[in-house]
Write a protein that holds these residues in place. Structure first.
Motif, mmCIF file in Angstrom:
data_model
loop_
_atom_site.group_PDB
_atom_site.id
_atom_site.type_symbol
_atom_site.label_atom_id
_atom_site.label_comp_id
_atom_site.label_asym_id
_atom_site.label_seq_id
_atom_site.Cartn_x
_atom_site.Cartn_y
_atom_site.Cartn_z
ATOM 1 N N ASP A 35 22.039 60.996 54.156
ATOM 2 C CA ASP A 35 22.619 62.062 53.332
ATOM 3 C C ASP A 35 23.825 62.639 54.054
ATOM 4 O O ASP A 35 23.681 63.262 55.111
ATOM 5 C CB ASP A 35 21.569 63.153 53.081
ATOM 6 C CG ASP A 35 22.068 64.219 52.110
ATOM 7 O OD1 ASP A 35 23.167 64.053 51.547
ATOM 8 O OD2 ASP A 35 21.355 65.212 51.914
ATOM 9 N N GLU A 37 27.372 64.782 53.123
ATOM 10 C CA GLU A 37 28.065 65.471 52.038
ATOM 11 C C GLU A 37 29.260 66.290 52.517
ATOM 12 O O GLU A 37 29.740 67.162 51.798
ATOM 13 C CB GLU A 37 27.066 66.372 51.303
ATOM 14 C CG GLU A 37 25.865 65.617 50.757
ATOM 15 C CD GLU A 37 24.858 66.508 50.049
ATOM 16 O OE1 GLU A 37 25.267 67.562 49.519
ATOM 17 O OE2 GLU A 37 23.657 66.159 50.038
ATOM 18 N N TYR A 107 22.187 58.948 49.832
ATOM 19 C CA TYR A 107 21.831 59.850 48.734
ATOM 20 C C TYR A 107 23.097 60.219 47.949
ATOM 21 O O TYR A 107 24.151 60.509 48.522
ATOM 22 C CB TYR A 107 21.197 61.133 49.282
ATOM 23 C CG TYR A 107 21.219 62.265 48.289
ATOM 24 C CD1 TYR A 107 20.308 62.298 47.239
ATOM 25 C CD2 TYR A 107 22.174 63.275 48.378
ATOM 26 C CE1 TYR A 107 20.343 63.316 46.305
ATOM 27 C CE2 TYR A 107 22.218 64.295 47.453
ATOM 28 C CZ TYR A 107 21.302 64.315 46.415
ATOM 29 O OH TYR A 107 21.357 65.321 45.498
ATOM 30 N N GLY A 108 22.981 60.200 46.624
ATOM 31 C CA GLY A 108 24.075 60.659 45.783
ATOM 32 C C GLY A 108 25.177 59.652 45.538
ATOM 33 O O GLY A 108 26.199 59.993 44.938
ATOM 34 N N TYR A 139 20.652 55.410 45.697
ATOM 35 C CA TYR A 139 19.880 56.628 45.480
ATOM 36 C C TYR A 139 20.720 57.673 44.728
ATOM 37 O O TYR A 139 21.114 58.693 45.287
ATOM 38 C CB TYR A 139 19.427 57.209 46.817
ATOM 39 C CG TYR A 139 18.655 56.237 47.684
ATOM 40 C CD1 TYR A 139 17.338 55.906 47.393
ATOM 41 C CD2 TYR A 139 19.243 55.661 48.813
ATOM 42 C CE1 TYR A 139 16.615 55.025 48.192
ATOM 43 C CE2 TYR A 139 18.533 54.782 49.617
ATOM 44 C CZ TYR A 139 17.222 54.469 49.309
ATOM 45 O OH TYR A 139 16.522 53.600 50.106
ATOM 46 N N SER A 141 21.825 60.824 42.531
ATOM 47 C CA SER A 141 21.241 62.147 42.348
ATOM 48 C C SER A 141 21.213 62.500 40.876
ATOM 49 O O SER A 141 22.252 62.534 40.211
ATOM 50 C CB SER A 141 22.046 63.199 43.119
ATOM 51 O OG SER A 141 21.539 64.493 42.845
ATOM 52 N N TYR A 143 19.592 65.408 39.959
ATOM 53 C CA TYR A 143 19.249 66.828 39.913
ATOM 54 C C TYR A 143 19.954 67.487 38.727
ATOM 55 O O TYR A 143 21.130 67.218 38.474
ATOM 56 C CB TYR A 143 19.710 67.541 41.185
ATOM 57 C CG TYR A 143 18.978 67.171 42.446
ATOM 58 C CD1 TYR A 143 17.924 66.263 42.453
ATOM 59 C CD2 TYR A 143 19.367 67.738 43.660
ATOM 60 C CE1 TYR A 143 17.281 65.934 43.627
ATOM 61 C CE2 TYR A 143 18.717 67.408 44.838
ATOM 62 C CZ TYR A 143 17.674 66.507 44.819
ATOM 63 O OH TYR A 143 17.040 66.189 45.990
ATOM 64 N N PRO A 189 16.467 56.630 41.832
ATOM 65 C CA PRO A 189 17.121 57.926 41.636
ATOM 66 C C PRO A 189 16.355 59.079 42.275
ATOM 67 O O PRO A 189 15.132 59.041 42.410
ATOM 68 C CB PRO A 189 17.142 58.085 40.110
ATOM 69 C CG PRO A 189 16.873 56.722 39.564
ATOM 70 C CD PRO A 189 16.015 56.043 40.579
ATOM 71 N N TYR A 190 17.107 60.106 42.664
ATOM 72 C CA TYR A 190 16.542 61.361 43.139
ATOM 73 C C TYR A 190 16.486 62.342 41.978
ATOM 74 O O TYR A 190 17.483 62.572 41.285
ATOM 75 C CB TYR A 190 17.421 61.963 44.238
ATOM 76 C CG TYR A 190 16.959 61.628 45.636
ATOM 77 C CD1 TYR A 190 16.248 62.554 46.394
ATOM 78 C CD2 TYR A 190 17.235 60.381 46.195
ATOM 79 C CE1 TYR A 190 15.838 62.250 47.685
ATOM 80 C CE2 TYR A 190 16.818 60.069 47.476
ATOM 81 C CZ TYR A 190 16.117 61.001 48.219
ATOM 82 O OH TYR A 190 15.700 60.693 49.489
ATOM 83 N N TRP A 192 14.525 66.352 40.821
ATOM 84 C CA TRP A 192 13.895 67.545 41.396
ATOM 85 C C TRP A 192 13.275 68.359 40.281
ATOM 86 O O TRP A 192 13.741 68.334 39.142
ATOM 87 C CB TRP A 192 14.952 68.371 42.138
ATOM 88 C CG TRP A 192 14.398 69.341 43.148
ATOM 89 C CD1 TRP A 192 13.229 69.235 43.840
ATOM 90 C CD2 TRP A 192 15.008 70.561 43.602
ATOM 91 N NE1 TRP A 192 13.074 70.294 44.694
ATOM 92 C CE2 TRP A 192 14.148 71.123 44.563
ATOM 93 C CE3 TRP A 192 16.202 71.212 43.285
ATOM 94 C CZ2 TRP A 192 14.434 72.329 45.212
ATOM 95 C CZ3 TRP A 192 16.490 72.393 43.934
ATOM 96 C CH2 TRP A 192 15.618 72.946 44.887
ATOM 97 N N HIS A 196 19.162 72.834 40.285
ATOM 98 C CA HIS A 196 19.810 72.740 41.591
ATOM 99 C C HIS A 196 20.605 73.980 41.950
ATOM 100 O O HIS A 196 20.574 74.441 43.074
ATOM 101 C CB HIS A 196 20.719 71.506 41.624
ATOM 102 C CG HIS A 196 21.275 71.215 42.965
ATOM 103 N ND1 HIS A 196 22.614 71.276 43.254
ATOM 104 C CD2 HIS A 196 20.672 70.851 44.126
ATOM 105 C CE1 HIS A 196 22.814 70.973 44.523
ATOM 106 N NE2 HIS A 196 21.654 70.704 45.066
#
Length: 212
Positions: A35, A37, A107-108, A139, A141, A143, A189-190, A192, A196
């Protein structure tokens, strides 16, 4: 700092050290997700802060009196090359150190959008092919930043159609990029169970409609 100024030898040493701490089992066969960012790639997604800093750096590297167009072109070229090298390195290091991992990726990535031009987003993702070829899993995101507002038609909120497009588009773009890379990488995929960030729900639990 700028990716152009990164020390990749130090980066690799840090990656090796952290891998032995975070995933000590050399036969680990699960999924590994990086991850990062701090800045975005390619240049078309870079923030104004990193663009301006890259232009300032390129100005010092070109002959005095170079045109603004030449400086901007050098900044973009150097930023993209350095950013790709910086992001690809941890993927390759991870795959070397943990060769049995089921999937390694960020991620993302790849990015997608609520309100932007999907064709343009795909074009930007196509510029990152070396990274996609290195990853063995994607992966994206999914969210939900915003709770559904039926009357929303623009940036800063989302209606049901936009929510569905966000979810479907994120998965679809990952599958497309994976096919482009032709490595057989999977897409995981992530999601939640909370919003967010954005209004009107903040970090509340997803309501029943959005959860479905």
């Amino acid at each position: 700092g700028l990716p152009q100024l990164a020390n990749l030898s130090v980066h690799q040493q840090a990656m090796s050290r952290d891998m032995h701490i975070s995933v000590p089992d050399e036969r680990f066969d699960g999924y590994i997700v990086h991850d990062y960012e701090s800045w975005a790639v390619p240049w078309g997604r870079a923030s104004e802060l990193y663009r301006n800093a890259s232009i300032a750096l390129a100005t010092t590297q070109l002959p005095p009196g170079s045109s603004a167009a030449a400086i901007a072109a050098r900044a973009e070229k150097d930023y993209d090359a350095a950013a790709l090298a910086f992001l690809t390195l941890p993927i390759n290091v991870t795959r070397t150190l943990r060769p049995h991992a089921a999937g390694v990726g960020f991620y993302g990535y790849p990015a997608h959008t609520y309100w932007g031009d999907e064709t343009r987003q795909a074009q930007l993702n196509d510029q990152l092919l070396p990274l996609w070829k290195a990853q063995t899993a994607f992966y994206p995101s999914l969210y939900l930043p915003y709770g559904t507002l039926p009357e929303c038609h623009g940036a800063g909120c989302a209606n049901a159609t936009m929510q569905n497009a966000w979810i479907d588009g994120g998965v679809r773009e990952s599958v497309r990029v994976a096919g482009l890379a032709a490595t057989g990488a999977c897409t995981l995929p992530y999601a939640w169970y909370r919003y967010h960030d954005g209004e009107p729900h903040g970090l509340q639990l997803l309501n029943t409609s959005d959860a479905h």
